[in-house]
Each structure stands twice: as structure tokens, then as C-alpha cells.
Design a protein around this motif. Structure first.
Motif, mmCIF file in Angstrom:
data_model
loop_
_atom_site.group_PDB
_atom_site.id
_atom_site.type_symbol
_atom_site.label_atom_id
_atom_site.label_comp_id
_atom_site.label_asym_id
_atom_site.label_seq_id
_atom_site.Cartn_x
_atom_site.Cartn_y
_atom_site.Cartn_z
ATOM 1 N N PHE A 102 0.826 -1.198 0.000
ATOM 2 C CA PHE A 102 0.000 0.000 0.000
ATOM 3 C C PHE A 102 0.861 1.249 0.000
ATOM 4 O O PHE A 102 1.843 1.337 0.738
ATOM 5 N N GLN A 106 -3.041 4.929 0.017
ATOM 6 C CA GLN A 106 -3.898 3.755 0.219
ATOM 7 C C GLN A 106 -4.009 3.394 1.702
ATOM 8 O O GLN A 106 -5.081 3.012 2.170
ATOM 9 N N GLU A 110 -7.666 3.618 3.569
ATOM 10 C CA GLU A 110 -8.312 2.329 3.870
ATOM 11 C C GLU A 110 -9.327 2.404 5.019
ATOM 12 O O GLU A 110 -10.456 1.893 4.882
#
Length: 319
Positions: A102, A106, A110
Motif C-alpha cells: 500500500f 492507500q 483504507e
């Protein structure tokens, strides 16, 4: 003041080869909104297990954990999922706790995506705002954890925990894997965010100087039990339990010429697996008597707000 977390008789046991490991044993405390409870003790004393149990990452063996008045040990999965937005965890190792696949974006996005209810534009705005808050340059938004140093990784971990705007955060040794200069930056970041948002922390560490700087109250643990509990200033000025005295004697003094009476603990550490009905510290305590080997001492308030688990605390300290 508003009590945000109230823990009563919390226990967390693990089965080990037909026997029972008493990782957290009968712990009771409360924290008010905006406070920081520092939890200290040697490795293996149950600090991290307790922290994870508070957020129901470990299911408790018995006892109650009331968050804003609701016992989270009895809520269903749906309710627990909702509560997780208000209760977060900052991990010790910023590298292993981040998904290596990630990017920064990201990782921060999340929790918002899992929580739901946010548009892509809202998520993007919140991610960049959090990067600004934790001191991450926006140019790093598409970088991966392995491309960053430990301090920046931990800022990502803090940002991930903070992005849902929780009220309560367990910080599990969040600076122990960092250089000293970076430690100070991360601690000051946590303090700034606490002041701005009235956050409540449980700050787990083995570093007494760190906990003195950041904590409102301090809880000292030994083999799964609380042996001393007091407000920070009171604990450092009037240390009462022999184990806490030994911990403090090992802290380096800033004045290199100052003499320090180091207390060296001898004897074998009592096993936390099926421990005997005795004081768990007595095998290493120079003040131990027969009563210590036969009876578990109660956690007693010996001064206002100052709790100690020792049969002979008054005699030892000649109060």
C-alpha cells in the motif's frame, strides 16, 4: 471530569500445554477524557496484551471494559465495528504494521473506505489533511513503506489511527523502534494532537522518562498485575513499591557526575503460568517475608489516589 474508559477486574489468560498463562490478572482502573495513562514494566509483564484486550483485539477471559459507559466485552460484532471508529491502536513497529503493497495514500484511505459513507473527493481531502497534520510532505503520497524512514512510517501509522477521529487510542510502544531524536518528534506530535482534539491515550512503554513526559497517571505492571498506580508527579516524587524503585534506579541521570544508587534485582522471576498464591515479586524482593510467600497482597490505596500492591509498603517506606 468525564470518565471515558472504566476497567474492572480484567483478566486475560492463555492456555499453554494444559496449563494457564496469566497474562493480565485482575486489573482495575479508569481514565478521564483528555488524560494519558502510562503503562510501564519489563518485557513480558502483560502491557501489550492488556492494551490489545482493551480494544477487544484479544477477547478478555473475564472482567468488564466500559467505554463511554458501554461494556464492550458484551457487544455484538456490528456494534464493536462501530465502536472501532472511536477506539484505535498505534503499533510498536511502524514497518511490520504497514501493508508493504500500500502507498501512503492507500494506507490512510483504507479506514475511511472500510467505515463507508465517504465519497472519493472526501477521502482524498481527508488523506491530504491528515498528511499535513502528522507532518508528511504531500509529495510522499504515492510512496511505499520501504521507501521511507522509521519516523515517517510511524507518522503514517499515527495518521491511519487518527483519520477516523477517534476519542481513545492505545499507543503500544510507538517510539521504541525509533532514534532518540525522532522519538521526541513523534511524542510531541501525539501531545499536539491530544491537546487539539482532547484525545485520551493509554501509552505503553518500558521507558520511564518517556512516560514521565507524556503521562497524566502511571500504572506499573509486574507479571500481569498492577503493583503501583498514581498520578505521574506523585509516583516519581514518592515511589513506594520495591519494584518501581528498582525500575527508577535504572534510569540514567542527565548529570553524568551524579551518583545513582542502582537497585539490582536478584532471584528468579516467578512464572506467570499457574502462578502461586503469593506476591509475584517476592522472589526478587529483599523485603519479602513469610506472609509474602503465602498470601497475595491486595492493591491498597496508601495515599489519596496512590495504590500499591505490597503487604509491607508502610513498613518499607516508614510512612
Amino acid at each position: 471530569m468525564e470518565t471515558i474508559l472504566e476497567v474492572n477486574n480484567l483478566k486475560k489468560y492463555f492456555p499453554v500445554g494444559g496449563r494457564t498463562l496469566h497474562a493480565v490478572d485482575d486489573i482495575t482502573f479508569s481514565i478521564n477524557k483528555g488524560e494519558t495513562l502510562g503503562v510501564v514494566g519489563e518485557s513480558g509483564c502483560g502491557k501489550s496484551t492488556m492494551g490489545r484486550t482493551l480494544l477487544h483485539l484479544h477477547e478478555s477471559t473475564s472482567g468488564t471494559i466500559r467505554f463511554k459507559g458501554e461494556d464492550i466485552t458484551k457487544v455484538n460484532k456490528k456494534k464493536l465495528s462501530e465502536l472501532r471508529k472511536e477506539m484505535q491502536f498505534i503499533f510498536q513497529d511502524p514497518f511490520s504494521s504497514l501493508n508493504p503493497r500500500f502507498t501512503v495514500y492507500q494506507t490512510l484511505a483504507e479506514p475511511l473506505e472500510i467505515a463507508g459513507g465517504y465519497s472519493k473527493i472526501e477521502i482524498e481531502e481527508k488523506v491530504y489533511a491528515m498528511m499535513d497534520t502528522v507532518g508528511l510532505a504531500r509529495r510522499l503520497v504515492n510512496t511505499y513503506p520501504h521507501e521511507l524512514d522509521g519516523g515517517r512510517r510511524q507518522r503514517i501509522g499515527i495518521g491511519r489511527a487518527m483519520i477516523l477521529e477517534p476519542d481513545f487510542i492505545v499507543c503500544d510502544e510507538p517510539v521504541s523502534a525509533l532514534d532518540v531524536s525522532i522519538q521526541a518528534q513523534i511524542i510531541n506530535l501525539l501531545l499536539d494532537m491530544q491537546e487539539e482534539k482532547q484525545l485520551t491515550y493509554v501509552f505503553i512503554t518500558h521507558d520511564l522518562m518517556v512516560v514521565k513526559y507524556i503521562s497524566t497517571k502511571i500504572m506499573v505492571m509486574y507479571l500481569g498485575e498492577v503493583v503501583e498506580f498514581a498520578e505521574t508527579e506523585e509516583l516519581f516524587e514518592s515511589t513506594l513499591h520495591p519494584y518501581t524503585k528498582a525500575l527508577l534506579s535504572a534510569v540514567p541521570l542527565p548529570d553524568v557526575d551524579a551518583k545513582q544508587n542502582r537497585i539490582v534485582l536478584e532471584g528468579e522471576v516467578t512464572s506467570p503460568i499457574d502462578p502461586p498464591q503469593s506476591c509475584r515479586f517476592c522472589a526478587r524482593c529483599k523485603y519479602a517475608q513469610d506472609k509474602c510467600r503465602k498470601e497475595i497482597p491486595p492493591l491498597t490505596e496508601v495515599k489519596p489516589g496512590h495504590m500499591v500492591k505490597c503487604h509491607f509498603v508502610k513498613e518499607i517506606n516508614k510512612m
